[in-house]
Design a protein around this motif. Sequence first.
Motif, mmCIF file in Angstrom:
data_model
loop_
_atom_site.group_PDB
_atom_site.id
_atom_site.type_symbol
_atom_site.label_atom_id
_atom_site.label_comp_id
_atom_site.label_asym_id
_atom_site.label_seq_id
_atom_site.Cartn_x
_atom_site.Cartn_y
_atom_site.Cartn_z
ATOM 1 N N MET A 1 6.267 -0.357 8.274
ATOM 2 C CA MET A 1 6.615 -0.518 6.658
ATOM 3 C C MET A 1 7.527 -1.707 6.540
ATOM 4 S SD MET A 1 6.933 3.618 5.947
ATOM 5 C CE MET A 1 7.440 3.267 4.045
ATOM 6 N N LEU A 2 7.383 -2.078 5.454
ATOM 7 C CA LEU A 2 8.185 -3.404 5.074
ATOM 8 C C LEU A 2 9.753 -2.708 4.710
ATOM 9 C CD1 LEU A 2 5.855 -5.592 2.756
ATOM 10 C CD2 LEU A 2 6.890 -6.054 4.987
ATOM 11 N N THR A 3 10.936 -3.699 4.652
ATOM 12 C CA THR A 3 11.890 -3.394 4.011
ATOM 13 C C THR A 3 12.266 -4.496 2.708
ATOM 14 O OG1 THR A 3 13.253 -5.203 5.537
ATOM 15 C CG2 THR A 3 12.923 -2.869 6.519
ATOM 16 N N GLY A 22 1.430 -0.761 5.093
ATOM 17 C CA GLY A 22 0.795 0.443 5.219
ATOM 18 C C GLY A 22 -0.149 1.130 4.258
ATOM 19 N N LYS A 23 -1.059 1.819 4.654
ATOM 20 C CA LYS A 23 -1.897 2.433 3.439
ATOM 21 C C LYS A 23 -2.376 1.633 2.417
ATOM 22 C CE LYS A 23 0.538 6.725 4.334
ATOM 23 N NZ LYS A 23 1.290 7.854 3.547
ATOM 24 N N GLY A 24 -2.785 0.373 2.948
ATOM 25 C CA GLY A 24 -3.543 -0.557 2.140
ATOM 26 C C GLY A 24 -2.646 -1.531 1.272
ATOM 27 N N ARG A 40 -5.394 -2.771 -0.927
ATOM 28 C CA ARG A 40 -6.800 -2.907 -0.547
ATOM 29 C C ARG A 40 -7.339 -1.675 -0.214
ATOM 30 N NH1 ARG A 40 -6.209 -5.831 4.065
ATOM 31 N NH2 ARG A 40 -6.985 -7.700 3.217
ATOM 32 N N PHE A 41 -8.461 -1.516 -0.928
ATOM 33 C CA PHE A 41 -9.074 0.001 -0.702
ATOM 34 C C PHE A 41 -10.694 0.134 -0.639
ATOM 35 C CE2 PHE A 41 -9.352 -1.700 -5.126
ATOM 36 C CZ PHE A 41 -10.558 -1.014 -5.536
ATOM 37 N N GLU A 42 -11.349 1.071 -0.176
ATOM 38 C CA GLU A 42 -12.568 1.084 -0.116
ATOM 39 C C GLU A 42 -13.246 2.193 -1.225
ATOM 40 O OE1 GLU A 42 -13.951 1.698 3.958
ATOM 41 O OE2 GLU A 42 -13.632 -0.485 4.365
ATOM 42 N N LEU A 43 -14.304 1.880 -1.820
ATOM 43 C CA LEU A 43 -15.201 2.750 -2.349
ATOM 44 C C LEU A 43 -16.397 2.917 -2.063
ATOM 45 C CD1 LEU A 43 -14.064 2.592 -6.252
ATOM 46 C CD2 LEU A 43 -13.865 4.436 -4.841
ATOM 47 N N ARG A 89 0.886 2.086 -5.683
ATOM 48 C CA ARG A 89 -0.114 2.185 -4.641
ATOM 49 C C ARG A 89 -0.483 3.724 -4.434
ATOM 50 N NH1 ARG A 89 2.243 1.823 1.290
ATOM 51 N NH2 ARG A 89 3.371 3.584 0.351
ATOM 52 N N THR A 90 0.658 4.796 -4.431
ATOM 53 C CA THR A 90 0.017 6.207 -4.627
ATOM 54 C C THR A 90 -0.874 6.516 -5.973
ATOM 55 O OG1 THR A 90 2.261 6.931 -3.769
ATOM 56 C CG2 THR A 90 1.141 8.389 -4.779
#
Length: 305
Positions: A1-3, A22-24, A40-43, A89-90
Motif C-alpha cells: 500500500m502507498l503512503t 492495491g485492489k486496482g 483498474r477493474f474487470e467486468l 475506489r471502494t
Amino acid sequence: MLTDTQCRTAKPKDKPYKLSDGKGLYLEIKPNGVKAWRYRFELREGDVAKESIFAIGDYAIAPSGETQEEGQARRGGRRFTLAEAREERTKARSLVKQGINPVHNRQLERIKREQENATTFEAVAKEWLALKDWEEVTKARRLNMLTRVVFPKIGSLPVKSIAPSHILDVLNTSAKKNGLTVAAEAKRTMSGVFELAVSTLRADSDPVYPVRKALPANKTQHKRPLDSAEIGQLLRDVEGHGGRHETIAAFRLMWLTLCRPTEAVEAQWTEFDLDEAIWRIPAQRMKKRKEHAMPLPTQAVVLSH
C-alpha cells in the motif's frame, strides 16, 4: 500500500509510470508532473472478462485548515488525497460487483445533474400556468406575481434543489413588502408548482409544506350585509343616479340575478331567451368553464324589453 509521503515525493520521469496501492487503485505519474488516480477493474460480458480503467481524478494535498465546504469543492473538481482516492475506489468496486461500469455510471450521473439544473423553478412554474384552464388575464396576473415576488428569489434554482428555507425566505419577504394577501397567493402558487414537479418526478417533495403555517393566516375581511332600510336607500339612489341607461340596466340585472359584474357587462342579446325567461351564459365567460342557465325573474324580462 502507498503512503502519502510516497505520493507527495514521486518525481516525473521520461515516461509515465505507476505506483500501486492495491485492489486496482494506482497513482499514475506523468512526464508533465501530473499525478492521477486510476482504478483498474474487470467486468464480465458473458464468458468474456473485459478490463477497463476508471479515472478517479488528480492527486491532491489537503491544505492546512481546509474547511468542509472547501474540501467538498476540491473533491467536486476531482482532486483527491490518498485516503479520499481509496474511498472512491471502494465506491467504484461496489458498482463493479453489481455489474455496473463506474465510467458509464459517472456519465449517467452527469447527465442527470445537467437535466436537474436545466429544470428550474421558473420553467416548471410557467409549465404549471400553461396547464391551468384559466382566463388569460388571470394567468397574466398570476405570472406577474411570480415575476415580482417569487422568481427573483428561486426562479433560477433547479426545482429539485429548493429547500423549505428558500420558501420561508420568499414568504417572509413578500409578507413584509407586499402584504399577507400576496404572501398567501405566493404560497398557494408555489405549492401547486411543486405538486406538478413531484408528479413528473422532477422533485422529491413539496418544500412549501413544512413552512405552510410560518406566517399568520390571511383573514378575509367580508363586508357586512345591508339591512332593509339600506337596501331601499340603495335602490332609490340608483333610480336617481341619472347616469347612462346601460349602466343602470347592468346594475339592475346584477341585482335581480345576483350575477357577477363581468357577466352582466359582457352579456350579449343572443344569450337571452325572453320567451322562456332564461339567460344562458356561455362557458367561456363562466369561471368554471361550464354554460350556466339562469332563470330570469319577471322584472328582468320587463327590463329587457
